[in-house]
Design a protein around this motif. Sequence first.
Motif, PDB file in Angstrom:
ATOM      1  N   LYS A 361       0.827  -1.204   0.000  1.00 19.50           N
ATOM      2  CA  LYS A 361       0.000   0.000   0.000  1.00 19.50           C
ATOM      3  C   LYS A 361       0.864   1.258   0.000  1.00 19.50           C
ATOM      4  O   LYS A 361       0.454   2.287  -0.537  1.00 19.50           O
ATOM      5  CB  LYS A 361      -0.903   0.007   1.241  1.00 19.50           C
ATOM      6  CG  LYS A 361      -1.880  -1.154   1.317  1.00 19.50           C
ATOM      7  CD  LYS A 361      -2.638  -1.120   2.638  1.00 19.50           C
ATOM      8  CE  LYS A 361      -3.540  -2.321   2.799  1.00 19.50           C
ATOM      9  NZ  LYS A 361      -4.202  -2.336   4.135  1.00 19.50           N
ATOM     10  N   PHE A 362       2.033   1.164   0.615  1.00 24.09           N
ATOM     11  CA  PHE A 362       2.914   2.318   0.723  1.00 24.09           C
ATOM     12  C   PHE A 362       3.689   2.477  -0.583  1.00 24.09           C
ATOM     13  O   PHE A 362       4.827   2.030  -0.727  1.00 24.09           O
ATOM     14  CB  PHE A 362       3.879   2.173   1.904  1.00 24.09           C
ATOM     15  CG  PHE A 362       4.571   3.452   2.291  1.00 24.09           C
ATOM     16  CD1 PHE A 362       4.010   4.294   3.243  1.00 24.09           C
ATOM     17  CD2 PHE A 362       5.765   3.827   1.695  1.00 24.09           C
ATOM     18  CE1 PHE A 362       4.637   5.491   3.592  1.00 24.09           C
ATOM     19  CE2 PHE A 362       6.398   5.013   2.047  1.00 24.09           C
ATOM     20  CZ  PHE A 362       5.843   5.846   2.995  1.00 24.09           C
ATOM     21  N   GLU A 363       3.062   3.117  -1.561  1.00 26.23           N
ATOM     22  CA  GLU A 363       3.662   3.381  -2.859  1.00 26.23           C
ATOM     23  C   GLU A 363       3.665   4.891  -3.086  1.00 26.23           C
ATOM     24  O   GLU A 363       2.616   5.498  -3.294  1.00 26.23           O
ATOM     25  CB  GLU A 363       2.880   2.697  -3.974  1.00 26.23           C
ATOM     26  CG  GLU A 363       2.943   1.178  -3.952  1.00 26.23           C
ATOM     27  CD  GLU A 363       2.182   0.578  -5.122  1.00 26.23           C
ATOM     28  OE1 GLU A 363       2.797   0.393  -6.187  1.00 26.23           O
ATOM     29  OE2 GLU A 363       0.981   0.311  -4.987  1.00 26.23           O
ATOM     30  N   THR A 364       4.838   5.484  -3.058  1.00 29.41           N
ATOM     31  CA  THR A 364       4.916   6.939  -3.140  1.00 29.41           C
ATOM     32  C   THR A 364       4.369   7.484  -4.456  1.00 29.41           C
ATOM     33  O   THR A 364       3.846   8.603  -4.496  1.00 29.41           O
ATOM     34  CB  THR A 364       6.366   7.419  -2.940  1.00 29.41           C
ATOM     35  OG1 THR A 364       7.242   6.668  -3.803  1.00 29.41           O
ATOM     36  CG2 THR A 364       6.792   7.218  -1.495  1.00 29.41           C
ATOM     37  N   SER A 365       4.474   6.724  -5.532  1.00 28.54           N
ATOM     38  CA  SER A 365       3.916   7.182  -6.807  1.00 28.54           C
ATOM     39  C   SER A 365       2.412   7.404  -6.706  1.00 28.54           C
ATOM     40  O   SER A 365       1.850   8.250  -7.404  1.00 28.54           O
ATOM     41  CB  SER A 365       4.199   6.162  -7.918  1.00 28.54           C
ATOM     42  OG  SER A 365       5.582   6.053  -8.171  1.00 28.54           O
ATOM     43  N   LYS A 366       1.770   6.658  -5.832  1.00 30.06           N
ATOM     44  CA  LYS A 366       0.315   6.734  -5.692  1.00 30.06           C
ATOM     45  C   LYS A 366      -0.128   7.665  -4.558  1.00 30.06           C
ATOM     46  O   LYS A 366      -1.199   8.252  -4.614  1.00 30.06           O
ATOM     47  CB  LYS A 366      -0.259   5.338  -5.460  1.00 30.06           C
ATOM     48  CG  LYS A 366      -0.113   4.422  -6.662  1.00 30.06           C
ATOM     49  CD  LYS A 366      -0.727   3.052  -6.403  1.00 30.06           C
ATOM     50  CE  LYS A 366      -0.600   2.157  -7.631  1.00 30.06           C
ATOM     51  NZ  LYS A 366      -1.135   0.799  -7.388  1.00 30.06           N
ATOM     52  N   ILE A 367       0.696   7.780  -3.526  1.00 28.76           N
ATOM     53  CA  ILE A 367       0.220   8.521  -2.347  1.00 28.76           C
ATOM     54  C   ILE A 367       0.900   9.869  -2.137  1.00 28.76           C
ATOM     55  O   ILE A 367       0.458  10.660  -1.313  1.00 28.76           O
ATOM     56  CB  ILE A 367       0.366   7.673  -1.058  1.00 28.76           C
ATOM     57  CG1 ILE A 367       1.839   7.442  -0.697  1.00 28.76           C
ATOM     58  CG2 ILE A 367      -0.362   6.350  -1.207  1.00 28.76           C
ATOM     59  CD1 ILE A 367       2.048   6.723   0.626  1.00 28.76           C
TER      60      ILE A 367
END
Length: 438
Positions: A361-367
């Motif tokens: 869930k921890f994906e910087t591209s998404k969050i």
Amino acid sequence: MFMCCLSVISSIPDSKFPCSPLTREEIENHLSTKTPYRVRQNLNEEPITFEDCQPRRIWSVIRHGTRNPGKKDIKKIKKVLGKHQGKILNNPDVQMCQKELEKMKSWYFKAQPEQEKFLVPIGEDELIELAERLQKRFPALLTEDYSQKHYLFKYTATQRTLKSAESFCTGLFGRHKLSQVLYPSPVHKDPILRFYKLCTRWKNEVDKNPEATVEVDKFIETSPLIEELLKEVRGVTQIKDLSFDDVSLMYKVCGYETAWNKYGEHSPWCNVFRTTQSLQVFEFIEDLDYYYIDGYGFEITHKQACPAIKDLFEHLEPTSTHPNATFYFTHSGTVLKLLSHLGLYKDDFVLTHNDFDKKRKFETSKIDAFASNIQFVLYECDDGEPKVLTMHQEKVVTIPGCPEDSLCKLSTLKNIFKESLECDFDGICQLNQSEESS
């Protein structure tokens, strides 16, 4: 330096090699914190309504829009990639197609050192359009008439957050009303907008601690994916002595230049990558880095965000004397720490260098794209129970402990963040005397 390399190139020989199969969409979705906000924005502008409830207050934290790199990176990009540009264009064996070579020939890096980290035009657009969409979702709350009693806009002591705030206000009120908007004096180490700048323990135990980058180092030093990546890019460019740092710089420029260009093609440096996996390798390195520096890797990292949480509840209180609409313009470090404090995007495992293939869930591209934003909207309801809607990047999210995809009672949120409301920031962040003297 790279201009002198180009001067010896009279023409580009015909190439029989294929172009990179990567599409602009594939590239844009794997740029970590350099992801342009257009990839994450929610274009649904319909008013967000709930039966028997009316929106009364909003509190929001917004990362600045797309910007230039820092001064060191700008100088390095011009020097190192200028040199590699010349090598690529002077080598007839380079495995790039004709179109890619032509774009490489015309490449020059536009940003200048004196413009380091400045907001760029597309970054202004990101904030203008975000404001326009929020206003359409909450028309009664976000009126087109500015009032200091109704609105509070605050930014840090940087050009990129100042221009982001001004762009956002342009979206709400129009350029002709910008001179009416008043801002508090910006502070570099703002206790709400950049609380981590005041957290001595976090600086010592995390930010300046070599242990915080151990997982990144292990991945770069031990993963066979790194050697595959280097082999791929060395093969495409025919530069056999390319270092990992060189290729990392190519990925960085790929990100910035692609983010800058909304309507055109991606950066020519993206073309040195031939597989999605290559982009994902760099994306994973970034995720590991931010996970430990700004996310869940160390408890103090997200625990120190309590001043922002305390400020949130002070502003959301139905009887509050604060302005109804509060917008803070800040940075990636604040957004990620706050998301982690809220318990959002938390995986059921600790992220390590061995987890490249794990879905996370921890994906910087998404969050954490440029202009990433968090909103808390207070609704007053006919049953007398004030409720809160939480949004991240314009989409409804659920705080752990709240009902799914719906309003959460303000009293429930206060209970969830009871410890944060007490917020002993000094106790969390200050080293004791024995630690300071050691």
